[in-house]
Design a protein around this motif. Structure first.
Motif, PDB file in Angstrom:
ATOM      1  N   THR A 149     127.106  14.941 -88.567  1.00  0.00           N
ATOM      2  CA  THR A 149     125.958  14.409 -87.832  1.00  0.00           C
ATOM      3  C   THR A 149     125.199  13.367 -88.654  1.00  0.00           C
ATOM      4  N   LEU A 150     125.075  13.604 -89.953  1.00  0.00           N
ATOM      5  CA  LEU A 150     124.290  12.705 -90.810  1.00  0.00           C
ATOM      6  C   LEU A 150     125.101  11.536 -91.362  1.00  0.00           C
ATOM      7  N   ASP A 151     126.396  11.552 -91.137  1.00  0.00           N
ATOM      8  CA  ASP A 151     127.253  10.470 -91.636  1.00  0.00           C
ATOM      9  C   ASP A 151     127.276   9.337 -90.611  1.00  0.00           C
ATOM     10  N   ASP A 152     126.209   8.547 -90.574  1.00  0.00           N
ATOM     11  CA  ASP A 152     126.106   7.449 -89.611  1.00  0.00           C
ATOM     12  C   ASP A 152     125.399   6.257 -90.266  1.00  0.00           C
ATOM     13  N   LYS A 153     125.138   5.231 -89.500  1.00  0.00           N
ATOM     14  CA  LYS A 153     124.564   4.003 -90.051  1.00  0.00           C
ATOM     15  C   LYS A 153     123.098   4.147 -90.461  1.00  0.00           C
ATOM     16  N   TYR A 154     122.480   5.264 -90.096  1.00  0.00           N
ATOM     17  CA  TYR A 154     121.073   5.457 -90.420  1.00  0.00           C
ATOM     18  C   TYR A 154     120.869   6.250 -91.716  1.00  0.00           C
ATOM     19  N   HIS A 155     121.944   6.765 -92.278  1.00  0.00           N
ATOM     20  CA  HIS A 155     121.827   7.607 -93.458  1.00  0.00           C
ATOM     21  C   HIS A 155     122.848   7.193 -94.519  1.00  0.00           C
ATOM     22  N   HIS A 156     122.505   7.430 -95.771  1.00  0.00           N
ATOM     23  CA  HIS A 156     123.435   7.217 -96.882  1.00  0.00           C
ATOM     24  C   HIS A 156     123.571   8.545 -97.619  1.00  0.00           C
ATOM     25  N   LEU A 157     124.816   9.023 -97.760  1.00  0.00           N
ATOM     26  CA  LEU A 157     125.050  10.364 -98.282  1.00  0.00           C
ATOM     27  C   LEU A 157     125.256  10.349 -99.799  1.00  0.00           C
ATOM     28  N   PHE A 158     124.592  11.288-100.475  1.00  0.00           N
ATOM     29  CA  PHE A 158     124.733  11.487-101.914  1.00  0.00           C
ATOM     30  C   PHE A 158     125.027  12.968-102.158  1.00  0.00           C
ATOM     31  N   TYR A 159     125.899  13.245-103.123  1.00  0.00           N
ATOM     32  CA  TYR A 159     126.269  14.630-103.416  1.00  0.00           C
ATOM     33  C   TYR A 159     125.947  14.987-104.855  1.00  0.00           C
ATOM     34  N   ALA A 160     125.152  16.035-105.031  1.00  0.00           N
ATOM     35  CA  ALA A 160     124.769  16.500-106.361  1.00  0.00           C
ATOM     36  C   ALA A 160     125.963  17.171-107.049  1.00  0.00           C
ATOM     37  N   PRO A 161     125.886  17.344-108.359  1.00  0.00           N
ATOM     38  CA  PRO A 161     126.969  18.043-109.061  1.00  0.00           C
ATOM     39  C   PRO A 161     127.221  19.438-108.482  1.00  0.00           C
ATOM     40  N   ASN A 162     128.498  19.810-108.413  1.00  0.00           N
ATOM     41  CA  ASN A 162     128.941  21.149-107.987  1.00  0.00           C
ATOM     42  C   ASN A 162     128.656  21.460-106.520  1.00  0.00           C
ATOM     43  N   THR A 163     128.509  20.436-105.689  1.00  0.00           N
ATOM     44  CA  THR A 163     128.276  20.667-104.267  1.00  0.00           C
ATOM     45  C   THR A 163     129.524  21.257-103.611  1.00  0.00           C
ATOM     46  N   HIS A 164     129.320  22.229-102.744  1.00  0.00           N
ATOM     47  CA  HIS A 164     130.428  22.939-102.093  1.00  0.00           C
ATOM     48  C   HIS A 164     131.185  22.025-101.131  1.00  0.00           C
ATOM     49  N   ALA A 165     132.487  22.275-101.021  1.00  0.00           N
ATOM     50  CA  ALA A 165     133.356  21.458-100.168  1.00  0.00           C
ATOM     51  C   ALA A 165     132.944  21.493 -98.702  1.00  0.00           C
TER      52      ALA A 165
END
Length: 351
Positions: free
Chosen positions: A97-113
Motif C-alpha cells: 500500500t505504501l509503495d507508491d509515488k507518494y512515499h519513499h521506503l527506507f528499511y532499518a537494520p535487521n528489518t523482517h522480510a
C-alpha cells in the motif's frame, strides 16, 4: 543441526527418541500445548468451524472480527485496528500500500522480510539510515513522504526498549511502520506491545503490524493505526481479496484474556528468576521483559545439546543469513527446567 519431529515442541521435545528440554521457538506464553487454552479453541472451532474463506467485505460478516479489533485497540492504545490471517500478510499489506509515488521506503537494520515489497536493501546502520532520510527530505520539490520500516524486537537490543537510534531520525516528518510480532502479548502494559511507547516520539504517523501467533498463540495478524489509515487499508483490494483469520482463533483470543494475564505473569517471573541467577549475563543480548537471550557461539549451542537442551539456532531468514542463536524462556517451563539450564550455563568457566 535440524531435526524433524512429529509433535509440537512444548517445554520438551523428543530428539531421536530421547527427551530434551526445549528453550527455543516463539511460543512465549506456552499456550499452544496448554490444556485450558486448547479447550477454549476446541469450543470455538465447534461454534465457528475450522475455517472461514469468505472475503472480509462479504455481505455476511461474523461479529467476532469487530469485537476482536475493539479489544485489540484498547489493549494496544491505537485509534483503530484490522485483523488478517497472518502477521506476514499484515506486513505485506502495508508494504504494498505504501509503495507508491507518494512515499519513499527506507528499511532499518535487521528489518523482517515480511515488510519488504521490493528488493530494497536495509541499511546496515542507523547512522546511514539517518543520513539517507535527511538527504531525501532536503531534495527540492520532493513530495514523497519518507516511510521507515523496522522491527521493535530485533534481538540485538538496538530498538526496544529505548529506541535510542530511532530517536536520532527526524520522526516528525516520517511515517513509522513497526513490526511488533515479538513484542505484542509479551512486553508493555498488559502485553500491549510498543505502540504507546512509540506514540510518545511524535512521528508524523505511527503504524504497527504484528503476528498474533507469538504472544497470543493464535493464527492471525493485525495492523494498528489511526482511523483514516485503517479505513484506507480496509478499502484495498489486497485486504478484500484475502481470507480473514479464522473466527475460532479470534474468539479464542477474546475468551483467553485472563489466561493471557496469568501466563504473562508466570513468564515475567521466569525471566526475573533466570536473569538474577545467570552468571556473566553480558555474554547474551537481552531486552527488558523479553524472554529471549541471544548469543553468537555455535559451540555453546552444541554444548547445550549435549546436556539435552535444544535452543533456537539456524540461519535466518535464509541460508545465506547470519546464524541466529538464542535461548527462549516460556511460561510453559517449570522451575526445575530453568534450574537445569542455569546449572549447565553457570558451571562453564567461560562461554
Amino acid at each position: 543441526m535440524a531435526y524433524e519431529i512429529d509433535t509440537f515442541p512444548g517445554r520438551t521435545v523428543s530428539i531421536n527418541g530421547e527427551p530434551h528440554l526445549y528453550f527455543g521457538g516463539t511460543g512465549y506464553l506456552g499456550l499452544q500445548t496448554d490444556a485450558l487454552f486448547q479447550n477454549l479453541f476446541i469450543k470455538n472451532v465447534q461454534k465457528y468451524g475450522t475455517n472461514y474463506g469468505a472475503s472480509p467485505k462479504s455481505n455476511i460478516r461474523i461479529d467476532v472480527y469487530r469485537k476482536t479489533e475493539h479489544v485489540l485497540c484498547h489493549l494496544v492504545g491505537s485509534e483503530a485496528a484490522l485483523t488478517l490471517s497472518s502477521g506476514y500478510l499484515a506486513g505485506q499489506l502495508l508494504a504494498q500500500t505504501l509503495d507508491d509515488k507518494y512515499h519513499h521506503l527506507f528499511y532499518a537494520p535487521n528489518t523482517h522480510a515480511a515488510l519488504f515489497q521490493r528488493k530494497i536493501k536495509p541499511f546496515t546502520t542507523f547512522t546511514a539510515l539517518n543520513i539517507a532520510v535527511r538527504e531525501h527530505l532536503e531534495t527540492k520539490n520532493n513530495k514523497e513522504t519518507p516511510v521507515v520500516f523496522l522491527d521493535s524486537i530485533d534481538f540485538s537490543g538496538c530498538n526496544y526498549p529505548n529506541f535510542n537510534a530511532l530517536k536520532t531520525l527526524p520522526l516528525e516528518e516520517i511515517i513509522l511502520v513497526v513490526d511488533d510480532s515479538h513484542g505484542i502479548g509479551v512486553v508493555g502494559e498488559n502485553g500491549g506491545g510498543v505502540f504507546n511507547l512509540l506514540k510518545k516520539l511524535n512521528c508524523k504517523e505511527l503504524i504497527i503490524c504484528c503476528s498474533l501467533g507469538k504472544g497470543f498463540a493464535i493464527q492471525g495478524g493485525a495492523i494498528f493505526g489511526n482511523e483514516e489509515r485503517i479505513k484506507k487499508l480496509k478499502n484495498t483490494a489486497f485486504f478484500g481479496g484475502a481470507s480473514p483469520a479464522t473466527p475460532a482463533s479470534l474468539a479464542t483470543f477474546l475468551d483467553a484474556q485472563e489466561l493471557y494475564d496469568q501466563k504473562r505473569m508466570e513468564l515475567r517471573n521466569h525471566i526475573a528468576y533466570f536473569s538474577t541467577l545467570l552468571k556473566r549475563p553480558k555474554k547474551f543480548h537481552t531486552m527488558k521483559e523479553h524472554p529471549a537471550y541471544t548469543f553468537a557461539d555455535p559451540q555453546f549451542t552444541e554444548y547445550l545439546e549435549s546436556q539435552k537442551i535444544i535452543v533456537t539456532s539456524f540461519p535466518y531468514p535464509d541460508e545465506d543469513a547470519q546464524l541466529m542463536s538464542r535461548i527462549v524462556l516460556s511460561a510453559g517451563h517449570k522451575k526445575e527446567d530453568i534450574d537445569h539450564l542455569l546449572e549447565c550455563i553457570n558451571i562453564l568457566p567461560k562461554l
